[in-house]
Design a protein around this motif. Structure first.
Motif, PDB file in Angstrom:
ATOM      1  N   ASP A   1       8.257  -1.056  -5.475  1.00 16.25           N
ATOM      2  CA  ASP A   1       8.650  -0.247  -4.319  1.00 16.25           C
ATOM      3  C   ASP A   1       8.161   1.174  -4.591  1.00 16.25           C
ATOM      4  O   ASP A   1       8.753   1.898  -5.389  1.00 16.25           O
ATOM      5  CB  ASP A   1      10.171  -0.280  -4.148  1.00 16.25           C
ATOM      6  CG  ASP A   1      10.634   0.438  -2.890  1.00 16.25           C
ATOM      7  OD1 ASP A   1       9.940   1.372  -2.432  1.00 16.25           O
ATOM      8  OD2 ASP A   1      11.697   0.068  -2.363  1.00 16.25           O
ATOM      9  N   TRP A   2       7.074   1.543  -3.943  1.00 16.31           N
ATOM     10  CA  TRP A   2       6.454   2.841  -4.236  1.00 16.31           C
ATOM     11  C   TRP A   2       7.337   4.013  -3.828  1.00 16.31           C
ATOM     12  O   TRP A   2       7.273   5.080  -4.442  1.00 16.31           O
ATOM     13  CB  TRP A   2       5.097   2.932  -3.538  1.00 16.31           C
ATOM     14  CG  TRP A   2       4.106   1.937  -4.054  1.00 16.31           C
ATOM     15  CD1 TRP A   2       4.078   1.367  -5.302  1.00 16.31           C
ATOM     16  CD2 TRP A   2       2.998   1.383  -3.351  1.00 16.31           C
ATOM     17  NE1 TRP A   2       3.022   0.505  -5.416  1.00 16.31           N
ATOM     18  CE2 TRP A   2       2.338   0.486  -4.246  1.00 16.31           C
ATOM     19  CE3 TRP A   2       2.475   1.547  -2.070  1.00 16.31           C
ATOM     20  CZ2 TRP A   2       1.196  -0.229  -3.879  1.00 16.31           C
ATOM     21  CZ3 TRP A   2       1.338   0.830  -1.701  1.00 16.31           C
ATOM     22  CH2 TRP A   2       0.707  -0.043  -2.588  1.00 16.31           C
ATOM     23  N   ALA A   3       8.157   3.835  -2.820  1.00 11.53           N
ATOM     24  CA  ALA A   3       8.990   4.944  -2.340  1.00 11.53           C
ATOM     25  C   ALA A   3      10.095   5.285  -3.330  1.00 11.53           C
ATOM     26  O   ALA A   3      10.448   6.456  -3.507  1.00 11.53           O
ATOM     27  CB  ALA A   3       9.587   4.601  -0.978  1.00 11.53           C
ATOM     28  N   THR A   4      10.653   4.261  -4.001  1.00 12.13           N
ATOM     29  CA  THR A   4      11.777   4.494  -4.911  1.00 12.13           C
ATOM     30  C   THR A   4      11.379   4.483  -6.377  1.00 12.13           C
ATOM     31  O   THR A   4      12.172   4.876  -7.236  1.00 12.13           O
ATOM     32  CB  THR A   4      12.866   3.425  -4.700  1.00 12.13           C
ATOM     33  OG1 THR A   4      12.321   2.132  -5.038  1.00 12.13           O
ATOM     34  CG2 THR A   4      13.339   3.411  -3.251  1.00 12.13           C
TER      35      THR A   4
ATOM     36  N   GLY B   1       4.810   6.952  -4.202  1.00 13.04           N
ATOM     37  CA  GLY B   1       5.745   7.933  -3.665  1.00 13.04           C
ATOM     38  C   GLY B   1       5.050   9.142  -3.074  1.00 13.04           C
ATOM     39  O   GLY B   1       5.669   9.930  -2.360  1.00 13.04           O
TER      40      GLY B   1
ATOM     41  N   ALA C   1       2.593   6.692  -0.188  1.00 12.92           N
ATOM     42  CA  ALA C   1       3.985   7.109  -0.119  1.00 12.92           C
ATOM     43  C   ALA C   1       4.950   5.938  -0.225  1.00 12.92           C
ATOM     44  O   ALA C   1       6.001   6.044  -0.862  1.00 12.92           O
ATOM     45  CB  ALA C   1       4.235   7.875   1.181  1.00 12.92           C
ATOM     46  N   ASP C   2       4.613   4.827   0.401  1.00 10.38           N
ATOM     47  CA  ASP C   2       5.526   3.677   0.393  1.00 10.38           C
ATOM     48  C   ASP C   2       4.745   2.389   0.624  1.00 10.38           C
ATOM     49  O   ASP C   2       3.524   2.401   0.800  1.00 10.38           O
ATOM     50  CB  ASP C   2       6.636   3.840   1.446  1.00 10.38           C
ATOM     51  CG  ASP C   2       6.082   4.068   2.844  1.00 10.38           C
ATOM     52  OD1 ASP C   2       5.167   3.316   3.253  1.00 10.38           O
ATOM     53  OD2 ASP C   2       6.545   4.990   3.534  1.00 10.38           O
TER      54      ASP C   2
END
Length: 253
Positions: A177-180, A111, A115-116
Motif C-alpha cells: 500500500d503505497w499511501a500508507t 506515497g 502517491a497511492d
C-alpha cells in the motif's frame, strides 16, 4: 552561410528545449536525429514495495554529430494529462558518439511518486535527444511499462497428519500500500493456486485454485496421502506482482 547554419542549430536546440516539458502535445523531429530504442528495467515490469527504489531506462539514439543531451521522464496517464511524473536524476551528454546509449536513473518513492495504488499499472516514458548540430527528436511515448505493487503470500498447514485424512492449508495475499507504507490485504476474488511438491522431488503440482476472500485470505482442503511441501502461488495482475509463499512441509503418518 556559417552564421545562418549556427542560427539554425541554435533554433533547433531552443525548440527542443521547449518540447522537453509537458507543454508539448506531439512527437517532433528536427534533422536526422533518431531515437532508436527505449528499454525500461531491462524489459521487465517494475515492482515497487513500501520503500523507494531506483529504476534504469536505456535510451539509444543516433546522429552523425553526436549529442548534447539525452533525457527521459516517466509518467502515468496520458501525456497531456499526467497525474504522476518521475524525472531522471541526471541527463546524459555531451558525447561525440554517433550512436549513444544513455542509461538514466529514476527514483520511485511510494506515497509521493507514485502517491497511492491507483497509480499502479501502465506507465509511459517520454524521451528526447538533442544533437550537437542542433538536430533533435522528442517522443511523447517512447516506451511503456507496468508498475506493479509488491506482493507477499503467506501459508500455514499442520506439521503432521494421518494418512488419508483431510488437510487444510490456509494463507493470505497482501500487496504493498503505497499511501500508507504498509502491506494490506489483496482485493477479493484474486485467484491463488495451492501447489504440492512430493518429498524428494523438485517440481510442484497445482492441486486447487481458490479466490481470495475480502480480507485477502485463502483456504483449501485436500486429502493427505504422502509427505511433501505445500505452498500458495499468486500469478499477479497488471498492477500487482506475482509471488509464491514459502514451502510448508507436512509429515503424513
Amino acid at each position: 552561410m556559417r552564421i545562418y547554419s549556427a542560427a539554425l542549430a541554435a533554433c533547433g536546440v531552443v525548440a527542443l528545449s521547449a518540447l522537453a516539458v509537458p507543454a508539448a502535445h506531439a512527437d517532433e523531429t528536427f534533422g536526422d536525429t533518431d531515437i532508436t530504442g527505449v528499454v525500461v528495467n531491462s524489459g521487465d515490469p517494475v515492482v515497487l514495495g513500501t520503500s523507494a527504489r531506483t529504476v534504469t531506462v536505456k535510451v539509444t539514439a543516433t546522429d552523425p554529430s553526436g549529442f548534447e543531451q539525452i533525457n527521459a521522464t516517466l509518467y502515468h496517464g496520458s501525456y497531456t494529462s499526467q497525474d504522476s511524473t518521475v524525472p531522471a536524476t541526471a541527463a546524459c551528454g555531451p558525447t561525440t558518439a554517433a550512436t549513444s546509449t544513455c542509461t538514466l536513473t529514476f527514483t520511485l518513492t511510494p506515497g509521493s511518486a507514485p502517491a497511492d495504488g491507483s497509480l499502479a499499472g501502465a506507465w509511459s516514458v517520454s524521451a528526447y535527444a538533442i544533437a550537437a548540430d542542433g538536430d533533435a527528436e522528442f517522443l511523447e511515448k517512447a516506451a511503456g511499462f507496468d508498475l506493479r505493487r509488491d506482493t507477499h503470500v503467506g501459508v500455514d498447514a499442520p506439521d503432521r497428519v494421518k494418512w488419508g485424512r483431510t488437510l487444510t492449508v490456509t494463507g493470505g495475499v497482501q500487496n504493498a500500500d503505497w499511501a500508507t507504507g504498509t502491506y494490506a490485504a489483496a482485493a477479493a476474488g484474486r485467484p491463488v493456486q495451492l501447489q504440492f511438491r512430493l518429498k524428494g522431488c523438485t517440481t510442484y503440482t497445482t492441486l486447487k485454485t481458490v479466490n481470495t476472500a475480502a480480507d485477502g485470505t485463502v483456504s483449501a482442503t485436500v486429502r493427505a496421502f504422502a509427505d511433501g511441501d505445500y505452498r500458495w502461488s499468486y500469478a499477479g495482475t497488471p498492477d500487482t506482482a506475482p509471488a509464491v509463499s514459502k514451502a510448508e512441509f507436512v509429515d503424513v503418518r
